[in-house]
Design a protein around this motif. Sequence first.
Motif, PDB file in Angstrom:
ATOM      1  N   VAL A 140       0.833  -1.203   0.000  1.00 43.05           N
ATOM      2  CA  VAL A 140       0.000   0.000   0.000  1.00 43.05           C
ATOM      3  C   VAL A 140       0.870   1.256   0.000  1.00 43.05           C
ATOM      4  N   ALA A 141       2.010   1.201   0.693  1.00 44.50           N
ATOM      5  CA  ALA A 141       2.905   2.363   0.752  1.00 44.50           C
ATOM      6  C   ALA A 141       3.447   2.737  -0.622  1.00 44.50           C
ATOM      7  N   LEU A 142       3.471   1.782  -1.564  1.00 41.65           N
ATOM      8  CA  LEU A 142       3.895   2.105  -2.913  1.00 41.65           C
ATOM      9  C   LEU A 142       2.880   2.994  -3.618  1.00 41.65           C
ATOM     10  N   GLU A 143       1.615   2.938  -3.187  1.00 42.23           N
ATOM     11  CA  GLU A 143       0.561   3.768  -3.769  1.00 42.23           C
ATOM     12  C   GLU A 143       0.377   5.062  -2.977  1.00 42.23           C
ATOM     13  N   ILE A 144       0.262   4.931  -1.672  1.00 42.22           N
ATOM     14  CA  ILE A 144       0.046   6.086  -0.806  1.00 42.22           C
ATOM     15  C   ILE A 144       0.657   5.789   0.555  1.00 42.22           C
ATOM     16  N   ASP A 145       1.527   6.687   1.013  1.00 39.68           N
ATOM     17  CA  ASP A 145       2.272   6.488   2.250  1.00 39.68           C
ATOM     18  C   ASP A 145       1.701   7.398   3.334  1.00 39.68           C
ATOM     19  N   ALA A 146       1.334   6.820   4.474  1.00 41.58           N
ATOM     20  CA  ALA A 146       0.758   7.618   5.554  1.00 41.58           C
ATOM     21  C   ALA A 146       1.742   8.672   6.045  1.00 41.58           C
ATOM     22  N   ASP A 147       3.025   8.306   6.157  1.00 42.16           N
ATOM     23  CA  ASP A 147       4.025   9.281   6.587  1.00 42.16           C
ATOM     24  C   ASP A 147       4.191  10.393   5.550  1.00 42.16           C
ATOM     25  N   GLY A 148       4.034  10.051   4.279  1.00 42.05           N
ATOM     26  CA  GLY A 148       4.167  11.055   3.236  1.00 42.05           C
ATOM     27  C   GLY A 148       3.055  12.088   3.250  1.00 42.05           C
ATOM     28  N   ILE A 149       1.890  11.729   3.810  1.00 37.87           N
ATOM     29  CA  ILE A 149       0.775  12.677   3.880  1.00 37.87           C
ATOM     30  C   ILE A 149       1.154  13.873   4.743  1.00 37.87           C
ATOM     31  N   THR A 150       1.986  13.661   5.752  1.00 34.57           N
ATOM     32  CA  THR A 150       2.437  14.763   6.611  1.00 34.57           C
ATOM     33  C   THR A 150       3.133  15.831   5.791  1.00 34.57           C
ATOM     34  N   GLY A 151       4.074  15.432   4.948  1.00 31.37           N
ATOM     35  CA  GLY A 151       4.787  16.390   4.107  1.00 31.37           C
ATOM     36  C   GLY A 151       3.898  17.015   3.055  1.00 31.37           C
ATOM     37  N   GLU A 152       2.985  16.233   2.486  1.00 34.24           N
ATOM     38  CA  GLU A 152       2.084  16.770   1.468  1.00 34.24           C
ATOM     39  C   GLU A 152       1.154  17.829   2.056  1.00 34.24           C
ATOM     40  N   ALA A 153       0.674  17.607   3.273  1.00 32.97           N
ATOM     41  CA  ALA A 153      -0.189  18.595   3.922  1.00 32.97           C
ATOM     42  C   ALA A 153       0.571  19.890   4.199  1.00 32.97           C
ATOM     43  N   MET A 154       1.834  19.771   4.609  1.00 36.96           N
ATOM     44  CA  MET A 154       2.651  20.966   4.838  1.00 36.96           C
ATOM     45  C   MET A 154       2.866  21.740   3.542  1.00 36.96           C
ATOM     46  N   GLU A 155       3.154  21.032   2.468  1.00 36.67           N
ATOM     47  CA  GLU A 155       3.357  21.686   1.176  1.00 36.67           C
ATOM     48  C   GLU A 155       2.095  22.409   0.718  1.00 36.67           C
ATOM     49  N   PHE A 156       0.950  21.791   0.924  1.00 38.62           N
ATOM     50  CA  PHE A 156      -0.331  22.398   0.556  1.00 38.62           C
ATOM     51  C   PHE A 156      -0.572  23.661   1.373  1.00 38.62           C
ATOM     52  N   TYR A 157      -0.299  23.601   2.660  1.00 35.10           N
ATOM     53  CA  TYR A 157      -0.462  24.760   3.548  1.00 35.10           C
ATOM     54  C   TYR A 157       0.420  25.923   3.090  1.00 35.10           C
ATOM     55  N   VAL A 158       1.678  25.644   2.778  1.00 34.24           N
ATOM     56  CA  VAL A 158       2.611  26.692   2.365  1.00 34.24           C
ATOM     57  C   VAL A 158       2.200  27.280   1.019  1.00 34.24           C
ATOM     58  N   GLN A 159       1.704  26.465   0.112  1.00 33.27           N
ATOM     59  CA  GLN A 159       1.238  26.965  -1.178  1.00 33.27           C
ATOM     60  C   GLN A 159       0.110  27.973  -1.002  1.00 33.27           C
ATOM     61  N   LEU A 160      -0.812  27.691  -0.090  1.00 35.27           N
ATOM     62  CA  LEU A 160      -1.921  28.615   0.151  1.00 35.27           C
ATOM     63  C   LEU A 160      -1.416  29.924   0.752  1.00 35.27           C
ATOM     64  N   LEU A 161      -0.447  29.850   1.655  1.00 34.93           N
ATOM     65  CA  LEU A 161       0.140  31.075   2.206  1.00 34.93           C
ATOM     66  C   LEU A 161       0.856  31.869   1.117  1.00 34.93           C
TER      67      LEU A 161
END
Length: 350
Positions: A140-161
Motif C-alpha cells: 500500500v505504501a507504494l501507492e500512498i504512504d501515511a508518513d508522506g501525507i504529513t509532508g504533502e499537507a505541509m506543502e499544501f499549507y505553504v502553497q496557500l500562504l
Amino acid sequence: MCSLALRCCRPRSWLFSLGLAVLVLLLPGCASRVAEPVAQAPVSPAVWRQVDGELLNASRSATQQAEVYAQGSMEHWRTRIYQQTDEHFIPWFSGYWTQEWLALKVGWYSLNDRGDDAQASRRLAGYLQEQYQQRVLAPVALEIDADGITGEAMEFYVQLLRQQVQLSTARHQLPVPQLDQHLARIIAIDLGPQAGQRASLQQLLQVEPVARLPAYAPLLQQIHAGPATDQGEAAPGVSQVAQVTSEKLQAQFASRGVVGAVAAAVGRVAGALISVGVAGVRALVQNNEREDLQAQTRRDLGVAFDQAWLKQLHDPEHGVMAGVYYLARQIEAQLQASQPLVEQGPGWSP
C-alpha cells in the motif's frame, strides 16, 4: 560658381559637426541620470498590520483546507489497507498450512518461555508483524504512504500562504525588498540554535518544494519520532490477533499433548520436528471453522486499526497534521502579536 557654393556650405558643416560632438558628450550623462534607482518610500506600520492580518486569516484558512486534504488522503489510505488485508493477509493467515505452521511456532515458543506465559504471544506478534508489513503495509505504501501525507499537507499549507502573499503584495503595492525583510522577521521553524534548525517565513515561502528547506528534515524527524509512528510497535491489531491466536493454539496443544510431542523432538533433525508438529495439529483448522476465523481476525484488526487511524489523523504533535499545526502555531503567534488588541481573538489550537 561651384567654389562659391562650397565656401558657403563649409561654415554650416562645421557648426553641424560641432553640435553633434557636443550631443554625443552629453548623452552618457543623461543616460546615467535615467538609470539611477528611485528610492521607495517605506511601507507604513498601518499597512504592515493589514498585511499581517491578511496572512493570519490566510493561515487559519489554509490549516482548515489542509485538514480536509489530510483526512481525504488518510481515508483513501485506510480503504487500501482494508482491501489489502482482506485480499492478502486474512486468506494467508486463515489458510490450513499457515495455521499448521503457526501452531508449530507457538509450541516451540512455549517450550522456551521460561515461565513467561506472554512470551509466546509476543514472539508470535513479531512474526505476524513481519508478515503484515510484507503483505499489506509495504504494497500500500507504494501507492500512498501515511508518513508522506504529513509532508504533502505541509506543502499544501505553504502553497496557500504563498498565494496570499502574492495577493497582499499586489493589493498594497509592497516593494519586494521591504516585503522580504518583513517576512524574514517571522520565524516559521525554530527547533534549535543552529541554522539548519531554523527557518523564517520568507525562506519557507521562497523555497519550492518546501522539502528542500534545511530545517524541514529535522521537523519531520521530530514528528515521526513520536508514539504514533513508533517503529517498534506492531501494526494496529496485529498484537491482538497474535494474543488470541496464541491462546487458542496453546489450549489446543494442552488438550492434545502436542507440547510434549514437540519437546520429545528437541535435538532431532528439523524434518522430524516439523513432522511431529504437523501430525499433532492437523485438525486445528477445518473448512467449517475458517469463515469464523476470518471474521474474528477481521474484527480484531479493524477495531484496533480504526483507533490507531484516528490517533494518527488527530494527534497534534505526531499525527499527519502535526507539521501544519506546528507551522501555524509558530507563524500565527507572531502575526497575532502585531494586531490591535480589539482584533485579537482566542489563541489558535488544533
